[in-house]
Write a protein that holds these residues in place. Structure first.
Motif, short mmCIF file in Angstrom:
data_model
loop_
_atom_site.label_atom_id
_atom_site.label_comp_id
_atom_site.label_asym_id
_atom_site.label_seq_id
_atom_site.Cartn_x
_atom_site.Cartn_y
_atom_site.Cartn_z
N ASN A 1 31.29 32.81 43.66
CA ASN A 1 31.15 33.71 42.53
C ASN A 1 31.21 32.90 41.23
O ASN A 1 32.20 32.94 40.51
CB ASN A 1 32.24 34.78 42.56
CG ASN A 1 32.02 35.87 41.53
OD1 ASN A 1 30.92 36.02 41.00
ND2 ASN A 1 33.06 36.63 41.25
N GLY B 1 31.96 34.83 37.95
CA GLY B 1 33.16 35.66 37.92
C GLY B 1 34.41 34.81 37.88
O GLY B 1 34.37 33.58 37.89
N SER C 1 33.77 32.89 49.33
CA SER C 1 33.10 33.67 48.30
C SER C 1 32.66 32.73 47.18
O SER C 1 33.46 32.01 46.60
CB SER C 1 34.04 34.75 47.74
OG SER C 1 33.45 35.39 46.63
N GLU D 1 35.27 37.49 45.74
CA GLU D 1 34.90 38.86 46.07
C GLU D 1 35.26 39.15 47.53
O GLU D 1 34.81 38.46 48.44
CB GLU D 1 33.41 39.09 45.84
CG GLU D 1 32.97 38.85 44.41
CD GLU D 1 31.58 39.39 44.12
OE1 GLU D 1 31.35 40.58 44.36
OE2 GLU D 1 30.73 38.62 43.67
N SER D 2 36.10 40.17 47.73
CA SER D 2 36.48 40.65 49.07
C SER D 2 36.90 39.48 49.96
O SER D 2 36.34 39.28 51.04
CB SER D 2 35.35 41.45 49.71
OG SER D 2 34.99 42.55 48.91
N TYR E 1 29.16 47.02 41.23
CA TYR E 1 28.69 46.69 39.89
C TYR E 1 28.00 47.89 39.26
O TYR E 1 27.33 48.67 39.94
CB TYR E 1 27.70 45.51 39.95
CG TYR E 1 28.33 44.21 40.38
CD1 TYR E 1 28.99 43.41 39.46
CD2 TYR E 1 28.28 43.80 41.71
CE1 TYR E 1 29.57 42.21 39.85
CE2 TYR E 1 28.87 42.61 42.11
CZ TYR E 1 29.51 41.81 41.17
OH TYR E 1 30.09 40.63 41.55
N ARG F 1 26.23 47.62 45.23
CA ARG F 1 27.15 46.79 46.01
C ARG F 1 26.40 46.19 47.20
O ARG F 1 25.63 46.88 47.87
CB ARG F 1 28.35 47.60 46.52
CG ARG F 1 29.38 46.77 47.26
CD ARG F 1 30.60 47.57 47.63
NE ARG F 1 30.28 48.63 48.57
CZ ARG F 1 31.18 49.41 49.16
NH1 ARG F 1 32.45 49.26 48.86
NH2 ARG F 1 30.81 50.34 50.00
N THR G 1 30.52 42.82 48.44
CA THR G 1 30.73 42.33 47.08
C THR G 1 31.51 43.37 46.29
O THR G 1 31.86 44.44 46.80
CB THR G 1 29.38 42.08 46.40
OG1 THR G 1 28.71 43.34 46.20
CG2 THR G 1 28.49 41.18 47.25
N PHE G 2 31.79 43.06 45.04
CA PHE G 2 32.35 44.06 44.14
C PHE G 2 31.30 45.14 43.89
O PHE G 2 30.11 44.97 44.15
CB PHE G 2 32.77 43.43 42.82
CG PHE G 2 33.95 42.50 42.95
CD1 PHE G 2 34.89 42.68 43.94
CD2 PHE G 2 34.11 41.43 42.08
CE1 PHE G 2 35.97 41.83 44.06
CE2 PHE G 2 35.18 40.57 42.19
CZ PHE G 2 36.12 40.77 43.18
N THR H 1 25.50 36.66 43.07
CA THR H 1 26.72 36.19 43.72
C THR H 1 26.35 35.80 45.14
O THR H 1 25.23 36.08 45.60
CB THR H 1 27.81 37.28 43.71
OG1 THR H 1 29.05 36.73 44.17
CG2 THR H 1 27.43 38.44 44.62
#
Length: 642
Positions: A503, A506, A501, A510-511, A532, A632, A529-530, A544
């Motif tokens: 990011n 961040g 990931s 993510e996941s 948002y 997402r 992804t997260f 991302t």
């Protein structure tokens, strides 16, 4: 929270403040009583004055004062002050035992005088759920729409968050119920879990006589009981269900969480094929189940529940004698049997897995599976069950007449009923056949005359330009375009070894658990992804990405990416300066090799690039299928070719 919801209630600070206020009031009252008793004894002998002073305090206390069972004897003013000092010192030195001969410090009081939260045994075990109707407002924010289910102790509703204009689920319970405090604690622990594979708890509040818990609402998801209404699942779908549910529950147990009431109603399948689990810890607390039981019992309970889900998905039968969730139960004399003994054609590996997870003594002396972690490892060792290829509709080409010229169709033969004369149809069919042959002959002659005319015109034109053609050198066959004879380059698949990931804007990956799903060969699974609140490109975040590791430098010519939902993305290659550790590099340290958007995109490089890492940088996300108010991204499959 970032979306405007309230934080989960925590009354520890209020308890400490109430405790200090009560102790201060007791010190003042005891000091007055001690001053009145100084003429009867020595002020330095606190033990002789305890009796009169305590009686004065007891007699002067209000009639409605709350008593606590932990208090064994009243304390004088000096002893209370000493206890306060000793408590503060013990708090600074963890593990210091209390002084001998002294009672323990009184526990904190609840600022609400309705009940003591530490003595839930004194609360009523059965208290009716608060009566509410559609249209009622909860917490001046949540408007109740439809009652989904109702029991003697709580009710569940579909509601609307008037502040954020979205659908939510709400559980209602009386605050005076014995389970209310456990429900709030379970909701707090579920909210802190923060795993997107579980339906998120958004709010948990005690307000007057009401306790309510607010959760996500998934309008386009179907629970497992509904999916099984038409029959058992296909082996590939059953495999996806048990794998995703087991991975999520195992991760929750690693963080000290247990579900303890995992049923087909709690397992939800979204439109994207992802499975999410509803009601972790909260469903058990609402029904009085021991959510804080022993770790081993909790793990076995959840493992057995997963085995029951897989059994039902394979056989369309509930593995117990009772009929539950619109599924027929097994006969009472049929115990501890594998799914393939209940229904023919069941996948052998999944049948054995369900029996090992469900039964303490599986058939054929197989070893039982006791924990979700063991079950996840057993699933990982299974051969992957591929998605079946879609069946193409059968097509039989029509039979054509092989003659040079079409002929008239054969006269239709009519079979007359007994005793009736057949209808004569030969004459009309014969006249139609003669007419068709005449038309065909005329057409053939017309085509032949046209062909002769075209050939004559070409012959005259060639004779007219013959001298010019003989003076111009004709290119040889060897001087033809090289592209016509150049060997076509067949792309070679390059396996992806790992994914990370990326990011940079961040603080956490993510996941991380779902990274292998981006290159597992299964388009039904995806790395996500997260979720948002805003689209990428705003001030808070530019994007991302997913960083692919090919294991070693490879010559890459094209990359194919499949998304779930229309997504904008760029293919980026790290510069030589950061090629060794691209995960810590900035987005500007990558070279953009292509920009595309859609659900299936193909990045073709102008010339092959040698690199070990490739970055799929997401610049715009589709709507979250589980929450249309958010965004997402989901990468289902990535294939690299050289």
């Amino acid at each position: 929270m970032a979306d405007g919801t309230k934080a989960v209630v925590d009354t520890s600070a209020a308890d400490e403040a109430a405790d200090e206020a009560a102790l201060a009031a007791a010190i003042d009252e005891l000091a007055d009583g001690t001053a009145r008793a100084t003429t009867a004894g020595s002020p330095d002998d606190g033990s002789d004055d305890d009796g009169p002073a305590d009686e004065a305090v007891t007699d002067g206390a209000p009639a409605g004062s709350e008593e606590t069972s932990e208090i064994t004897a009243p304390l004088s003013a000096s002893e209370i002050a000493a206890e306060l000092a000793a408590g503060e010192a013990a708090a600074r030195r963890p593990g210091t035992p209390a002084p001998a001969g002294r009672t323990a410090k009184r526990p904190p009081r609840d600022p609400q005088p309705t009940h003591d939260p530490r003595e839930t045994g004194s609360l009523p075990q059965t208290l009716p759920a608060p009566l509410r109707h559609s249209g009622d407002m909860i917490g001046h924010r949540y408007r109740l729409e439809e009652c989904i289910s109702s029991t003697e102790t709580f009710s569940s509703w579909r509601a609307v968050d008037e502040k954020l204009r979205r659908a939510v689920g709400v559980h209602l319970m009386a605050s005076g119920h014995q389970r209310a405090r456990k429900v709030l604690a379970a909701a707090k622990s579920a909210a802190l879990l923060g795993d997107p594979r579980f339906v998120q708890v958004l709010d948990a509040v005690q307000e007057g006589e009401l306790v309510y818990v607010v959760r996500e609402w998934l309008p386009h998801a179907s629970d497992l009981a509904k999916l099984l209404a038409d029959g058992p699942l296909e082996p590939h779908e059953a495999y996806q269900m048990v794998r995703q549910v087991t991975d999520a529950v195992a991760a929750a147990h690693r963080r000290g969480q247990a579900h303890l009431r995992l049923t087909p109603r709690c397992v939800l399948r979204t439109d994207s094929g992802q499975y999410r689990i509803n009601g972790i810890a909260v469903d058990a607390a609402l029904r009085g189940l021991p959510a804080d039981g022993a770790d081993e019992d909790a793990e076995r309970t959840d493992t057995r529940a997963i085995g029951a889900l897989l059994f039902a998905a394979l056989t369309h039968r509930w593995p117990y004698p009772e009929d539950r969730y619109d599924l027929q139960g097994l006969p009472r004399d049929l115990r501890e049997v594998a799914p393939d003994q209940v229904r023919a054609g069941v996948h052998k590996g999944l049948s054995e897995l369900a029996a090992r997870a469900l039964f303490d003594h599986p058939p054929h002396h197989a070893e039982p599976i006791a924990t979700p972690e063991q079950l996840a490892k057993a699933i990982a060792l299974m051969p992957r069950i591929r998605q079946p290829e879609p069946e193409l509709p059968s097509f039989s080409p029509p039979r054509h007449n092989t003659h040079a010229l079409p002929t008239a169709p054969n006269p239709t033969r009519v079979v007359a009923a007994p005793g009736t004369a057949p209808t004569p149809v030969a004459a009309p069919v014969r006249r139609a056949g003669l007419r068709l042959r005449r038309v065909v002959k005329v057409t053939a002659w017309t085509v032949a005359l046209g062909a002769i005319g075209v050939a004559s015109w070409h012959l005259v034109d060639n004779l007219r330009t013959g001298s010019q053609a003989s003076a111009t050198p004709q290119p040889s066959s060897s001087s033809a375009s090289p592209s016509a004879h150049a060997a076509t380059h067949a792309p070679v698949a390059i396996p992806v070894k790992d994914a990370l990931s990326y990011n940079p804007y961040g603080t956490t990956p993510e996941s991380k658990y779902a990274l292998p799903k981006a290159f597992d060969g299964d388009p039904a699974s995806a790395w996500t992804t997260f979720s948002y609140d805003d689209q990428f490109g705003s001030k808070f975040k530019e994007g991302t990405g997913l960083l692919l590791d090919l294991g070693s430098p490879q010559s890459v010519s094209s990359v194919n990416v499949q998304f779930l939902g229309a997504t904008g993305a760029e293919l980026r290659i790290p510069n030589d300066a950061v090629a060794g550790n691209p995960q810590s590099a900035k987005p500007t340290d990558f070279t953009v090799a292509g920009k595309k958007s859609g659900t299936s995109v193909e990045y073709t490089l102008e010339k092959p690039a040698t690199t070990r890492y490739l970055l799929i940088w997401l610049t715009s996300l589709p709507k979250d299928p589980d929450n249309s108010a958010k965004f997402r991204g989901q990468i289902a499959e990535v294939k690299v070719f050289g």
